[in-house]
Design a protein around this motif. Structure first.
Motif, PDB file in Angstrom:
ATOM      1  N   ALA A 283     -27.676 -26.610 -35.451  1.00 32.52           N
ATOM      2  CA  ALA A 283     -27.717 -25.392 -34.641  1.00 32.52           C
ATOM      3  C   ALA A 283     -27.828 -25.717 -33.157  1.00 32.52           C
ATOM      4  O   ALA A 283     -27.251 -25.030 -32.312  1.00 32.52           O
ATOM      5  CB  ALA A 283     -28.875 -24.508 -35.081  1.00 32.52           C
ATOM      6  N   ALA A 284     -28.579 -26.778 -32.832  1.00 31.20           N
ATOM      7  CA  ALA A 284     -28.730 -27.170 -31.428  1.00 31.20           C
ATOM      8  C   ALA A 284     -27.396 -27.612 -30.845  1.00 31.20           C
ATOM      9  O   ALA A 284     -27.044 -27.246 -29.717  1.00 31.20           O
ATOM     10  CB  ALA A 284     -29.761 -28.286 -31.305  1.00 31.20           C
ATOM     11  N   ILE A 285     -26.642 -28.393 -31.606  1.00 28.44           N
ATOM     12  CA  ILE A 285     -25.333 -28.846 -31.132  1.00 28.44           C
ATOM     13  C   ILE A 285     -24.374 -27.669 -30.990  1.00 28.44           C
ATOM     14  O   ILE A 285     -23.545 -27.628 -30.074  1.00 28.44           O
ATOM     15  CB  ILE A 285     -24.753 -29.909 -32.094  1.00 28.44           C
ATOM     16  CG1 ILE A 285     -25.630 -31.164 -32.091  1.00 28.44           C
ATOM     17  CG2 ILE A 285     -23.318 -30.261 -31.719  1.00 28.44           C
ATOM     18  CD1 ILE A 285     -25.267 -32.171 -33.170  1.00 28.44           C
ATOM     19  N   ALA A 286     -24.515 -26.695 -31.873  1.00 27.46           N
ATOM     20  CA  ALA A 286     -23.602 -25.544 -31.866  1.00 27.46           C
ATOM     21  C   ALA A 286     -23.914 -24.540 -30.760  1.00 27.46           C
ATOM     22  O   ALA A 286     -23.078 -23.685 -30.454  1.00 27.46           O
ATOM     23  CB  ALA A 286     -23.656 -24.837 -33.223  1.00 27.46           C
ATOM     24  N   GLU A 287     -25.113 -24.631 -30.148  1.00 27.05           N
ATOM     25  CA  GLU A 287     -25.536 -23.638 -29.152  1.00 27.05           C
ATOM     26  C   GLU A 287     -24.493 -23.348 -28.076  1.00 27.05           C
ATOM     27  O   GLU A 287     -24.121 -22.182 -27.862  1.00 27.05           O
ATOM     28  CB  GLU A 287     -26.840 -24.087 -28.490  1.00 27.05           C
ATOM     29  CG  GLU A 287     -28.094 -23.550 -29.140  1.00 27.05           C
ATOM     30  CD  GLU A 287     -29.309 -23.834 -28.283  1.00 27.05           C
ATOM     31  OE1 GLU A 287     -30.096 -22.900 -28.060  1.00 27.05           O
ATOM     32  OE2 GLU A 287     -29.472 -24.984 -27.831  1.00 27.05           O
ATOM     33  N   PRO A 288     -23.984 -24.347 -27.358  1.00 25.82           N
ATOM     34  CA  PRO A 288     -23.016 -24.029 -26.295  1.00 25.82           C
ATOM     35  C   PRO A 288     -21.702 -23.483 -26.836  1.00 25.82           C
ATOM     36  O   PRO A 288     -21.042 -22.681 -26.167  1.00 25.82           O
ATOM     37  CB  PRO A 288     -22.817 -25.377 -25.579  1.00 25.82           C
ATOM     38  CG  PRO A 288     -23.241 -26.408 -26.568  1.00 25.82           C
ATOM     39  CD  PRO A 288     -24.320 -25.782 -27.381  1.00 25.82           C
ATOM     40  N   LEU A 289     -21.333 -23.896 -28.040  1.00 20.80           N
ATOM     41  CA  LEU A 289     -20.106 -23.368 -28.642  1.00 20.80           C
ATOM     42  C   LEU A 289     -20.259 -21.881 -28.939  1.00 20.80           C
ATOM     43  O   LEU A 289     -19.378 -21.075 -28.585  1.00 20.80           O
ATOM     44  CB  LEU A 289     -19.778 -24.145 -29.926  1.00 20.80           C
ATOM     45  CG  LEU A 289     -19.477 -25.636 -29.749  1.00 20.80           C
ATOM     46  CD1 LEU A 289     -19.449 -26.337 -31.103  1.00 20.80           C
ATOM     47  CD2 LEU A 289     -18.151 -25.833 -29.019  1.00 20.80           C
TER      48      LEU A 289
ATOM     49  N   ARG B 177     -24.356 -32.123 -27.970  1.00 19.53           N
ATOM     50  CA  ARG B 177     -24.388 -30.773 -27.390  1.00 19.53           C
ATOM     51  C   ARG B 177     -23.804 -30.776 -25.980  1.00 19.53           C
ATOM     52  O   ARG B 177     -23.056 -29.867 -25.600  1.00 19.53           O
ATOM     53  CB  ARG B 177     -25.830 -30.256 -27.363  1.00 19.53           C
ATOM     54  CG  ARG B 177     -25.973 -28.841 -26.812  1.00 19.53           C
ATOM     55  CD  ARG B 177     -27.411 -28.369 -26.848  1.00 19.53           C
ATOM     56  NE  ARG B 177     -28.274 -29.200 -26.011  1.00 19.53           N
ATOM     57  CZ  ARG B 177     -29.566 -28.978 -25.843  1.00 19.53           C
ATOM     58  NH1 ARG B 177     -30.162 -27.963 -26.459  1.00 19.53           N
ATOM     59  NH2 ARG B 177     -30.292 -29.771 -25.077  1.00 19.53           N
ATOM     60  N   ALA B 178     -24.130 -31.801 -25.184  1.00 13.87           N
ATOM     61  CA  ALA B 178     -23.629 -31.879 -23.815  1.00 13.87           C
ATOM     62  C   ALA B 178     -22.113 -32.053 -23.771  1.00 13.87           C
ATOM     63  O   ALA B 178     -21.463 -31.625 -22.817  1.00 13.87           O
ATOM     64  CB  ALA B 178     -24.312 -33.032 -23.075  1.00 13.87           C
ATOM     65  N   LEU B 179     -21.553 -32.674 -24.810  1.00 11.94           N
ATOM     66  CA  LEU B 179     -20.109 -32.917 -24.855  1.00 11.94           C
ATOM     67  C   LEU B 179     -19.342 -31.816 -25.579  1.00 11.94           C
ATOM     68  O   LEU B 179     -18.106 -31.841 -25.606  1.00 11.94           O
ATOM     69  CB  LEU B 179     -19.826 -34.257 -25.536  1.00 11.94           C
ATOM     70  CG  LEU B 179     -20.387 -35.510 -24.853  1.00 11.94           C
ATOM     71  CD1 LEU B 179     -20.013 -36.741 -25.657  1.00 11.94           C
ATOM     72  CD2 LEU B 179     -19.891 -35.634 -23.426  1.00 11.94           C
ATOM     73  N   ALA B 180     -20.060 -30.859 -26.143  1.00 12.39           N
ATOM     74  CA  ALA B 180     -19.434 -29.861 -27.014  1.00 12.39           C
ATOM     75  C   ALA B 180     -18.312 -29.089 -26.330  1.00 12.39           C
ATOM     76  O   ALA B 180     -17.297 -28.762 -26.951  1.00 12.39           O
ATOM     77  CB  ALA B 180     -20.493 -28.894 -27.554  1.00 12.39           C
ATOM     78  N   LEU B 181     -18.479 -28.772 -25.045  1.00 17.38           N
ATOM     79  CA  LEU B 181     -17.479 -27.983 -24.319  1.00 17.38           C
ATOM     80  C   LEU B 181     -16.505 -28.869 -23.547  1.00 17.38           C
ATOM     81  O   LEU B 181     -15.772 -28.383 -22.694  1.00 17.38           O
ATOM     82  CB  LEU B 181     -18.173 -27.004 -23.371  1.00 17.38           C
ATOM     83  CG  LEU B 181     -19.084 -25.978 -24.042  1.00 17.38           C
ATOM     84  CD1 LEU B 181     -19.759 -25.099 -22.998  1.00 17.38           C
ATOM     85  CD2 LEU B 181     -18.299 -25.119 -25.034  1.00 17.38           C
ATOM     86  N   ARG B 182     -16.510 -30.165 -23.848  1.00 23.22           N
ATOM     87  CA  ARG B 182     -15.617 -31.136 -23.212  1.00 23.22           C
ATOM     88  C   ARG B 182     -15.694 -31.036 -21.680  1.00 23.22           C
ATOM     89  O   ARG B 182     -14.703 -30.735 -21.001  1.00 23.22           O
ATOM     90  CB  ARG B 182     -14.171 -30.951 -23.687  1.00 23.22           C
ATOM     91  CG  ARG B 182     -13.992 -31.243 -25.161  1.00 23.22           C
ATOM     92  CD  ARG B 182     -12.549 -31.011 -25.602  1.00 23.22           C
ATOM     93  NE  ARG B 182     -11.626 -31.892 -24.903  1.00 23.22           N
ATOM     94  CZ  ARG B 182     -11.346 -33.137 -25.270  1.00 23.22           C
ATOM     95  NH1 ARG B 182     -11.943 -33.659 -26.338  1.00 23.22           N
ATOM     96  NH2 ARG B 182     -10.480 -33.864 -24.592  1.00 23.22           N
TER      97      ARG B 182
ATOM     98  N   VAL C 144     -17.518 -23.122 -34.166  1.00 19.86           N
ATOM     99  CA  VAL C 144     -18.596 -24.091 -34.373  1.00 19.86           C
ATOM    100  C   VAL C 144     -18.218 -25.156 -35.399  1.00 19.86           C
ATOM    101  O   VAL C 144     -19.031 -26.024 -35.714  1.00 19.86           O
ATOM    102  CB  VAL C 144     -19.898 -23.385 -34.813  1.00 19.86           C
ATOM    103  CG1 VAL C 144     -20.378 -22.448 -33.725  1.00 19.86           C
ATOM    104  CG2 VAL C 144     -19.714 -22.654 -36.128  1.00 19.86           C
ATOM    105  N   ASP C 145     -16.990 -25.105 -35.901  1.00 20.52           N
ATOM    106  CA  ASP C 145     -16.596 -26.124 -36.871  1.00 20.52           C
ATOM    107  C   ASP C 145     -16.403 -27.493 -36.225  1.00 20.52           C
ATOM    108  O   ASP C 145     -16.157 -28.486 -36.911  1.00 20.52           O
ATOM    109  CB  ASP C 145     -15.327 -25.715 -37.631  1.00 20.52           C
ATOM    110  CG  ASP C 145     -14.170 -25.373 -36.705  1.00 20.52           C
ATOM    111  OD1 ASP C 145     -14.299 -25.558 -35.479  1.00 20.52           O
ATOM    112  OD2 ASP C 145     -13.131 -24.908 -37.218  1.00 20.52           O
ATOM    113  N   ALA C 146     -16.548 -27.563 -34.899  1.00 20.05           N
ATOM    114  CA  ALA C 146     -16.461 -28.847 -34.203  1.00 20.05           C
ATOM    115  C   ALA C 146     -17.764 -29.632 -34.298  1.00 20.05           C
ATOM    116  O   ALA C 146     -17.816 -30.799 -33.890  1.00 20.05           O
ATOM    117  CB  ALA C 146     -16.110 -28.633 -32.736  1.00 20.05           C
TER     118      ALA C 146
END
Length: 220
Positions: A104-110, A153-158, A117-119
């Motif tokens: 869930a933490a990694i998915a937050e910015p997505l 999480r920091a890289l989630a939005l590229r 969030v499937d990434a």
């Protein structure tokens, strides 16, 4: 077209106008390169990182993103601007809601930006987190495992720029090497620029393309 760079131009910042921790400091982060920011505790390294991350408004000076001055900070900054800059902080336990699983933490910015969030699984694999670890909450994992989740999480939005503020302080040597390796791979794939803030001169010597010391002549 304006140059594709993240620039701090003559920044004066701190938490008391009478006693700023950083005065008239300039620095440029170029795409595909890592700038190391060194200096003793209290010299303003983390404050500059927060200014560049658009989390702290300076008393004076300008932050420019691709040549365009930033006019808003925190939630006043346009979302399209904020999401181009990723941040990895020193203390992961202060960066993650303790009620969330790592997934869930990694998915937050997505989720916050309406992205699929499937990434999350791909991001977790990138930072070497197993599916089982994604089900755990912060108190159930080590500092290193939690910082891996924070990097994902920091890289989630590229992001085009990644600001790493003393990210390795609480990590052992093997975890540090692994996370730096992930960031280098991300840079090679995307051309992202990185600011690496650290008091560890040996780490910066091995990691950064250029090292700037707070209080020394500015980097261009």
């Amino acid at each position: 077209m304006p140059p594709a760079v993240l620039t701090a131009d003559a920044i004066t910042a701190g938490y008391d106008r009478r006693h700023p921790v950083l005065t008239d400091f300039s620095l440029t982060v170029h795409p595909g390169r890592t700038v190391g920011l060194a200096g003793p505790s209290g010299s303003g390294k983390s404050t500059l990182a927060r200014v560049l991350a658009l989390l702290h408004r300076p008393f004076a000076g300008v932050v420019r993103l691709d040549g365009v001055p930033v006019t808003g900070y925190r939630h006043r900054a346009p979302r399209a601007t904020r999401t181009r800059i990723g941040v990895l902080f020193q203390q992961p336990r202060l960066s993650v809601d303790p009620r969330l699983t790592l997934r869930a933490a990694i998915a937050e910015p997505l989720r916050a930006n309406g992205r699929p969030v499937d990434a999350v699984e791909e991001l977790a694999d990138l930072v070497m987190l197993t599916p089982e670890l994604l089900l755990r909450r912060p108190h159930e994992v080590s500092d290193g495992q939690l910082q891996r989740a924070c990097l994902a999480r920091a890289l989630a939005l590229r992001p085009d720029y990644l600001l790493c503020d003393e990210m390795t302080t609480m990590l052992d040597a093997s975890t540090t090497a692994a996370l730096v390796g992930v960031i280098r791979d991300y840079q090679r794939r995307t051309g992202a620029g990185v600011l690496a803030v650290s008091h560890d001169a040996v780490l910066l010597d091995r990691w950064a393309d250029d090292v700037v010391t707070v209080g020394s002549p500015a980097a261009g």
